[in-house]
Design a protein around this motif. Sequence first.
Motif, PDB file in Angstrom:
ATOM      1  N   PHE A  32     -12.675   5.236   4.911  1.00 39.90           N
ATOM      2  CA  PHE A  32     -13.394   4.083   4.376  1.00 39.90           C
ATOM      3  C   PHE A  32     -12.726   3.640   3.076  1.00 39.90           C
ATOM      4  CE2 PHE A  32     -16.575   6.433   6.840  1.00 39.90           C
ATOM      5  CZ  PHE A  32     -17.063   5.419   7.646  1.00 39.90           C
ATOM      6  N   PRO A  33     -12.506   2.341   2.899  1.00 38.92           N
ATOM      7  CA  PRO A  33     -11.875   1.870   1.663  1.00 38.92           C
ATOM      8  C   PRO A  33     -12.840   1.911   0.490  1.00 38.92           C
ATOM      9  CG  PRO A  33     -12.499  -0.003   3.008  1.00 38.92           C
ATOM     10  CD  PRO A  33     -12.834   1.228   3.812  1.00 38.92           C
ATOM     11  N   SER A  34     -12.314   1.740  -0.704  1.00 41.81           N
ATOM     12  CA  SER A  34     -13.175   1.609  -1.872  1.00 41.81           C
ATOM     13  C   SER A  34     -13.906   0.265  -1.811  1.00 41.81           C
ATOM     14  CB  SER A  34     -12.357   1.739  -3.157  1.00 41.81           C
ATOM     15  OG  SER A  34     -11.329   0.762  -3.185  1.00 41.81           O
ATOM     16  N   GLU A  35     -14.742  -0.010  -2.793  1.00 42.42           N
ATOM     17  CA  GLU A  35     -15.695  -1.121  -2.716  1.00 42.42           C
ATOM     18  C   GLU A  35     -15.040  -2.438  -2.318  1.00 42.42           C
ATOM     19  OE1 GLU A  35     -19.353  -3.150  -5.256  1.00 42.42           O
ATOM     20  OE2 GLU A  35     -18.039  -1.681  -6.209  1.00 42.42           O
ATOM     21  N   GLN A  36     -15.580  -3.050  -1.276  1.00 43.32           N
ATOM     22  CA  GLN A  36     -15.148  -4.343  -0.736  1.00 43.32           C
ATOM     23  C   GLN A  36     -13.693  -4.325  -0.267  1.00 43.32           C
ATOM     24  OE1 GLN A  36     -16.742  -7.968  -2.571  1.00 43.32           O
ATOM     25  NE2 GLN A  36     -17.588  -6.687  -4.208  1.00 43.32           N
ATOM     26  N   GLY A  37     -13.186  -3.130   0.043  1.00 45.19           N
ATOM     27  CA  GLY A  37     -11.788  -2.995   0.410  1.00 45.19           C
ATOM     28  C   GLY A  37     -11.503  -3.341   1.860  1.00 45.19           C
ATOM     29  N   ARG A  38     -10.224  -3.446   2.162  1.00 50.20           N
ATOM     30  CA  ARG A  38      -9.741  -3.727   3.504  1.00 50.20           C
ATOM     31  C   ARG A  38      -8.967  -2.519   4.033  1.00 50.20           C
ATOM     32  NH1 ARG A  38      -9.832  -9.085   5.040  1.00 50.20           N
ATOM     33  NH2 ARG A  38      -9.676  -8.125   7.113  1.00 50.20           N
ATOM     34  N   ALA A  39      -8.679  -2.556   5.326  1.00 47.02           N
ATOM     35  CA  ALA A  39      -8.088  -1.405   5.994  1.00 47.02           C
ATOM     36  C   ALA A  39      -6.725  -1.018   5.419  1.00 47.02           C
ATOM     37  CB  ALA A  39      -7.963  -1.699   7.496  1.00 47.02           C
ATOM     38  N   TRP A  40      -5.999  -1.971   4.877  1.00 41.51           N
ATOM     39  CA  TRP A  40      -4.644  -1.693   4.389  1.00 41.51           C
ATOM     40  C   TRP A  40      -4.622  -1.172   2.955  1.00 41.51           C
ATOM     41  CZ3 TRP A  40      -5.958  -6.467   6.614  1.00 41.51           C
ATOM     42  CH2 TRP A  40      -6.466  -7.426   5.718  1.00 41.51           C
ATOM     43  N   ASN A  45      -2.245   1.705  -1.775  1.00 42.90           N
ATOM     44  CA  ASN A  45      -2.468   2.523  -2.971  1.00 42.90           C
ATOM     45  C   ASN A  45      -1.868   3.922  -2.863  1.00 42.90           C
ATOM     46  OD1 ASN A  45      -4.236   0.969  -5.003  1.00 42.90           O
ATOM     47  ND2 ASN A  45      -5.253   0.563  -3.050  1.00 42.90           N
ATOM     48  N   GLY A  46      -0.990   4.111  -1.904  1.00 44.40           N
ATOM     49  CA  GLY A  46      -0.211   5.341  -1.837  1.00 44.40           C
ATOM     50  C   GLY A  46      -0.894   6.528  -1.202  1.00 44.40           C
ATOM     51  N   MET A  47      -2.103   6.321  -0.642  1.00 42.47           N
ATOM     52  CA  MET A  47      -2.829   7.458  -0.070  1.00 42.47           C
ATOM     53  C   MET A  47      -2.196   7.940   1.238  1.00 42.47           C
ATOM     54  SD  MET A  47      -5.256   8.129  -2.241  1.00 42.47           S
ATOM     55  CE  MET A  47      -6.594   9.029  -1.434  1.00 42.47           C
ATOM     56  N   ASP A 232      -9.442   6.932 -10.384  1.00 40.83           N
ATOM     57  CA  ASP A 232      -8.289   6.066 -10.117  1.00 40.83           C
ATOM     58  C   ASP A 232      -7.393   6.691  -9.052  1.00 40.83           C
ATOM     59  OD1 ASP A 232      -6.722   3.838 -10.363  1.00 40.83           O
ATOM     60  OD2 ASP A 232      -6.006   4.278 -12.394  1.00 40.83           O
ATOM     61  N   TRP A 233      -6.595   5.838  -8.427  1.00 38.21           N
ATOM     62  CA  TRP A 233      -5.784   6.222  -7.280  1.00 38.21           C
ATOM     63  C   TRP A 233      -4.799   7.353  -7.529  1.00 38.21           C
ATOM     64  CZ3 TRP A 233      -7.442   4.680  -2.753  1.00 38.21           C
ATOM     65  CH2 TRP A 233      -8.182   3.480  -2.658  1.00 38.21           C
ATOM     66  N   PRO A 234      -4.097   7.411  -8.666  1.00 38.08           N
ATOM     67  CA  PRO A 234      -3.140   8.519  -8.832  1.00 38.08           C
ATOM     68  C   PRO A 234      -3.791   9.893  -8.680  1.00 38.08           C
ATOM     69  CG  PRO A 234      -2.736   6.831 -10.480  1.00 38.08           C
ATOM     70  CD  PRO A 234      -4.021   6.456  -9.791  1.00 38.08           C
ATOM     71  N   TRP A 235      -5.010  10.025  -9.176  1.00 36.26           N
ATOM     72  CA  TRP A 235      -5.712  11.301  -9.049  1.00 36.26           C
ATOM     73  C   TRP A 235      -6.241  11.504  -7.638  1.00 36.26           C
ATOM     74  CZ3 TRP A 235      -4.528  14.502 -12.638  1.00 36.26           C
ATOM     75  CH2 TRP A 235      -4.225  14.033 -13.923  1.00 36.26           C
ATOM     76  N   TRP A 236      -6.700  10.451  -7.002  1.00 33.09           N
ATOM     77  CA  TRP A 236      -7.204  10.576  -5.627  1.00 33.09           C
ATOM     78  C   TRP A 236      -6.079  10.988  -4.684  1.00 33.09           C
ATOM     79  CZ3 TRP A 236     -10.019   5.263  -6.278  1.00 33.09           C
ATOM     80  CH2 TRP A 236     -11.175   5.456  -7.033  1.00 33.09           C
ATOM     81  N   ARG A 237      -4.866  10.497  -4.941  1.00 35.60           N
ATOM     82  CA  ARG A 237      -3.737  10.922  -4.119  1.00 35.60           C
ATOM     83  C   ARG A 237      -3.509  12.431  -4.242  1.00 35.60           C
ATOM     84  NH1 ARG A 237      -1.510   5.819  -5.992  1.00 35.60           N
ATOM     85  NH2 ARG A 237      -0.335   6.832  -7.662  1.00 35.60           N
TER      86      ARG A 237
END
Length: 248
Positions: A32-40, A45-47, A232-237
């Motif tokens: 699932f994307p972050s808020e109001q996100g799209r599939a891409w 975001n490097g995940m 933020d994305w760097p940490w989520w990766r």
Amino acid sequence: MEREQAELEAPGLDRPGTVIRYGHFGRPMLVFPSEQGRAWDYENNGMVDAVADLIEAGRVKLYCVDSYDHVSWSDRSIQLEDRARRHELYESWIVNQVVPAIGADSPGVSDIITTGCSLGAFHALNFAFKRADLFPVAICQSGNYDASSWHAWGERGDATYFNNPADYLPNLSGEHLDYLRGRLFILLTVGQGDWETNPTGSLPSARATDAVLTDRGIPHELDMWGYDVAHDWPWWRQQLAHHLPRFC
């Protein structure tokens, strides 16, 4: 890396929904994307790159989907109960359109992992609890699991209650709770840095959810990262690359 994109009809919602699959074999993971996100967004975001070794090795296949938060949880113009009712249309799309598509694409493979960051983590947790038969593992990164804290106003009824983990988790009991205890595993990851520690942020919500899951005896883990770890994305990766190998 093998990549395929499809559009699936989403009855009652404002557009067809996009699903992007990454990988050729392995345990399916619904993203699932972050808020109001799209599939891409996950790829952008490097995940996807963060777990490319697992994808290439055939250990996991990612299925990244659109959100419809813009017409449900994120629409501040409507009451919380109406947001929850609109979310139920999204739930129907996931269960009746996306899950069968995953099954057709990955025949013989079951037990889909759910995951997401921020509001995506809320979806990952909520879908796992509501449909543990489909989603027995949820990897939830920096989520807030109480929809009533999202600029909510107005009426609250059954639609809110049954789609808000902060409402229904404390009341789980009986045979259904026994089933969840034997079926589910929830991983809550969160940082202790910027944007995580606000009163309505991810860290207080993760701690509260951890306490409820402990009280209900539901298998789970709370993994709190350091005081420098932001929302933020760097940490989520880094978190995803650290945890995903144990599940696939």
